[in-house]
Design a protein around this motif. Structure first.
Motif, PDB file in Angstrom:
ATOM      1  N   TRP A 123       1.014  -1.288   0.052  1.00 16.45           N
ATOM      2  CA  TRP A 123      -0.033   0.054  -0.079  1.00 16.45           C
ATOM      3  C   TRP A 123       0.907   1.386   0.003  1.00 16.45           C
ATOM      4  O   TRP A 123       0.836   2.185  -0.510  1.00 16.45           O
ATOM      5  CB  TRP A 123      -0.854  -0.117   1.327  1.00 16.45           C
ATOM      6  CG  TRP A 123      -2.081  -0.541   1.005  1.00 16.45           C
ATOM      7  CD1 TRP A 123      -2.694  -1.828   1.556  1.00 16.45           C
ATOM      8  CD2 TRP A 123      -3.249  -0.125  -0.082  1.00 16.45           C
ATOM      9  NE1 TRP A 123      -3.922  -1.920   0.984  1.00 16.45           N
ATOM     10  CE2 TRP A 123      -4.351  -1.012   0.130  1.00 16.45           C
ATOM     11  CE3 TRP A 123      -3.358   1.020  -0.626  1.00 16.45           C
ATOM     12  CZ2 TRP A 123      -5.530  -0.900  -0.499  1.00 16.45           C
ATOM     13  CZ3 TRP A 123      -4.601   1.288  -1.447  1.00 16.45           C
ATOM     14  CH2 TRP A 123      -5.595   0.244  -1.485  1.00 16.45           C
ATOM     15  N   LEU A 124       1.932   1.153   0.559  1.00 14.48           N
ATOM     16  CA  LEU A 124       2.785   2.316   0.673  1.00 14.48           C
ATOM     17  C   LEU A 124       3.401   2.750  -0.536  1.00 14.48           C
ATOM     18  O   LEU A 124       2.976   3.779  -1.078  1.00 14.48           O
ATOM     19  CB  LEU A 124       4.142   1.980   1.589  1.00 14.48           C
ATOM     20  CG  LEU A 124       5.206   3.262   1.674  1.00 14.48           C
ATOM     21  CD1 LEU A 124       4.515   4.275   2.192  1.00 14.48           C
ATOM     22  CD2 LEU A 124       6.697   2.509   2.445  1.00 14.48           C
ATOM     23  N   LEU A 125       3.688   2.083  -1.459  1.00 23.05           N
ATOM     24  CA  LEU A 125       4.164   2.408  -2.852  1.00 23.05           C
ATOM     25  C   LEU A 125       3.114   2.580  -3.708  1.00 23.05           C
ATOM     26  O   LEU A 125       3.073   3.682  -4.416  1.00 23.05           O
ATOM     27  CB  LEU A 125       4.917   1.200  -3.437  1.00 23.05           C
ATOM     28  CG  LEU A 125       6.290   0.867  -2.714  1.00 23.05           C
ATOM     29  CD1 LEU A 125       7.306   0.202  -3.644  1.00 23.05           C
ATOM     30  CD2 LEU A 125       7.020   2.194  -2.325  1.00 23.05           C
ATOM     31  N   LYS A 126       1.972   1.988  -3.743  1.00 25.45           N
ATOM     32  CA  LYS A 126       0.734   2.286  -4.226  1.00 25.45           C
ATOM     33  C   LYS A 126       0.223   3.833  -4.041  1.00 25.45           C
ATOM     34  O   LYS A 126       0.043   4.780  -4.914  1.00 25.45           O
ATOM     35  CB  LYS A 126      -0.316   1.335  -3.946  1.00 25.45           C
ATOM     36  CG  LYS A 126      -0.353  -0.203  -4.673  1.00 25.45           C
ATOM     37  CD  LYS A 126      -1.573  -1.001  -4.136  1.00 25.45           C
ATOM     38  CE  LYS A 126      -1.415  -2.243  -4.472  1.00 25.45           C
ATOM     39  NZ  LYS A 126      -2.285  -3.287  -3.810  1.00 25.45           N
ATOM     40  N   LEU A 127       0.211   4.172  -2.644  1.00 28.97           N
ATOM     41  CA  LEU A 127      -0.283   5.408  -2.310  1.00 28.97           C
ATOM     42  C   LEU A 127       0.912   6.601  -2.526  1.00 28.97           C
ATOM     43  O   LEU A 127       0.534   7.633  -2.987  1.00 28.97           O
ATOM     44  CB  LEU A 127      -0.494   5.494  -0.844  1.00 28.97           C
ATOM     45  CG  LEU A 127      -1.749   4.620  -0.355  1.00 28.97           C
ATOM     46  CD1 LEU A 127      -2.031   4.603   0.902  1.00 28.97           C
ATOM     47  CD2 LEU A 127      -3.334   5.164  -1.330  1.00 28.97           C
ATOM     48  N   ALA A 128       2.017   6.061  -2.636  1.00 26.69           N
ATOM     49  CA  ALA A 128       3.331   6.953  -2.981  1.00 26.69           C
ATOM     50  C   ALA A 128       3.151   7.514  -4.267  1.00 26.69           C
ATOM     51  O   ALA A 128       2.910   8.545  -4.841  1.00 26.69           O
ATOM     52  CB  ALA A 128       4.589   6.385  -2.815  1.00 26.69           C
ATOM     53  N   GLU A 129       2.731   6.294  -5.217  1.00 29.91           N
ATOM     54  CA  GLU A 129       2.681   6.858  -6.878  1.00 29.91           C
ATOM     55  C   GLU A 129       1.309   7.782  -7.025  1.00 29.91           C
ATOM     56  O   GLU A 129       1.360   8.738  -7.865  1.00 29.91           O
ATOM     57  CB  GLU A 129       2.483   5.540  -7.454  1.00 29.91           C
ATOM     58  CG  GLU A 129       3.872   5.029  -7.643  1.00 29.91           C
ATOM     59  CD  GLU A 129       3.775   3.460  -8.661  1.00 29.91           C
ATOM     60  OE1 GLU A 129       2.909   2.947  -8.570  1.00 29.91           O
ATOM     61  OE2 GLU A 129       4.713   3.167  -9.164  1.00 29.91           O
ATOM     62  N   ARG A 130       0.206   7.540  -6.211  1.00 33.21           N
ATOM     63  CA  ARG A 130      -0.865   8.216  -6.392  1.00 33.21           C
ATOM     64  C   ARG A 130      -0.600   9.613  -5.917  1.00 33.21           C
ATOM     65  O   ARG A 130      -1.331  10.592  -6.365  1.00 33.21           O
ATOM     66  CB  ARG A 130      -1.989   7.354  -5.713  1.00 33.21           C
ATOM     67  CG  ARG A 130      -2.584   6.219  -6.143  1.00 33.21           C
ATOM     68  CD  ARG A 130      -3.708   5.774  -5.303  1.00 33.21           C
ATOM     69  NE  ARG A 130      -4.085   4.424  -5.636  1.00 33.21           N
ATOM     70  CZ  ARG A 130      -5.091   3.607  -4.940  1.00 33.21           C
ATOM     71  NH1 ARG A 130      -5.630   4.246  -3.990  1.00 33.21           N
ATOM     72  NH2 ARG A 130      -5.251   2.463  -5.146  1.00 33.21           N
ATOM     73  N   ALA A 131       0.278   9.729  -5.120  1.00 28.34           N
ATOM     74  CA  ALA A 131       0.464  11.202  -4.439  1.00 28.34           C
ATOM     75  C   ALA A 131       1.491  11.927  -5.304  1.00 28.34           C
ATOM     76  O   ALA A 131       1.894  13.070  -5.053  1.00 28.34           O
ATOM     77  CB  ALA A 131       0.812  11.001  -2.895  1.00 28.34           C
ATOM     78  N   GLY A 132       1.988  11.446  -6.322  1.00 27.75           N
ATOM     79  CA  GLY A 132       3.032  11.674  -7.157  1.00 27.75           C
ATOM     80  C   GLY A 132       4.380  11.588  -6.651  1.00 27.75           C
ATOM     81  O   GLY A 132       5.421  12.370  -7.362  1.00 27.75           O
ATOM     82  N   LEU A 133       4.714  10.885  -5.751  1.00 31.15           N
ATOM     83  CA  LEU A 133       5.930  10.450  -5.302  1.00 31.15           C
ATOM     84  C   LEU A 133       6.555   9.226  -6.177  1.00 31.15           C
ATOM     85  O   LEU A 133       5.998   8.583  -6.739  1.00 31.15           O
ATOM     86  CB  LEU A 133       5.924  10.045  -3.899  1.00 31.15           C
ATOM     87  CG  LEU A 133       5.318  11.240  -2.797  1.00 31.15           C
ATOM     88  CD1 LEU A 133       5.617  10.574  -1.444  1.00 31.15           C
ATOM     89  CD2 LEU A 133       6.103  12.405  -2.833  1.00 31.15           C
TER      90      LEU A 133
END
Length: 252
Positions: free
Chosen positions: A149-159
């Motif tokens: 989830w960390l990487l999924k949400l990081a990508e969604r946030a533009g990170l």
């Protein structure tokens, strides 16, 4: 893969107590996950590791954790999201002071211990970590387990999301790390760790705890600095990667 990053957890000590051989490991790895004071590390240690990393051209990463010095950040905790986000930003900011003083900067963020494992499957806690990174510096990449989830949400946030693998940890059939309390969760046989390192770098696969070959594509490979013989093992892993035609370099 033709190249891979080698990272290690460093600065894991405080006061007169030290755990990792930071100086020697910094001659091998390309990225340093520096403890930011919540699970280990203190101001003097953070400053020293940043200076050594800057001297050797090693990237400095903030290894953020639950506020659990007594448990080395490995105890399960329930922290309200807003509080966790603030604590993550606080840790990054503290390390950034010493990184900049040393002539470098914090280049990425990686959770530690219980927090690392929690944000694999807990969307709320993962979102809090991502928010903490954004509060500190929205340009920082986040290092974590593939599919988390960390990487999924990081990508969604533009990170930038950077996938990571572990040669010295057992994997479940689902591609997650076997809990440390389970027998065989930490792999100590040198030949096995080297074989797994090369396999992860070249084919993106590893044998799970049950004997199945699973896909674990990663841009960075973690070498734990707190295991016996960590420095010599890291040197051998790097040498064998080079012999197998794999370039060892920091992720871009």
């Amino acid at each position: 893969m033709s190249s891979i990053d080698l990272n290690a957890d460093l600065g894991e000590g405080f006061g007169r107590w030290t755990l990792t051989d930071d100086e020697e490991l910094l001659s091998v790895v390309t990225s340093a996950n520096v403890a930011c004071g919540f699970h280990a590390g203190d101001a003097a240690t953070m400053r020293r590791v940043c200076e050594l990393a800057a001297e050797r051209g090693v990237r400095v990463g903030a290894q953020v954790s639950y506020h659990d010095l007594a448990g080395f950040g490995r105890r399960a905790m329930d922290v309200p999201p807003a509080e966790l986000a603030a604590e993550v930003a606080y840790q990054i900011g503290a390390l950034e002071v010493f990184a900049r003083a040393a002539g470098t900067r914090v280049s990425y963020v990686k959770p530690h211990g219980a927090l690392y494992n929690r944000v694999v499957h807990d969307e709320e806690q993962a979102a809090a970590v991502v928010e903490g990174v954004r509060l500190a510096d929205a340009t920082l990449p986040v290092l974590g387990l593939p599919g988390s989830w960390l990487l999924k949400l990081a990508e969604r946030a533009g990170l930038v999301a950077v996938t990571e693998a572990f040669a010295d940890r057992a994997y479940t059939d689902h591609g997650t790390l076997a809990p440390r309390g389970h027998e065989g969760a930490v792999i100590t046989d040198t030949a096995t760790v080297i074989e797994r390192s090369v396999g992860l770098a070249r084919s993106g696969t590893v044998v799970s705890h049950s004997g199945q070959r699973i896909l674990v594509r990663a841009r960075s490979l973690c070498l734990h600095g707190d295991t016996p013989g960590a420095v010599e093992l890291a040197r051998r892993v790097r040498a064998e990667l080079a012999a197998a035609g794999v370039r060892v370099e920091a992720f871009s």
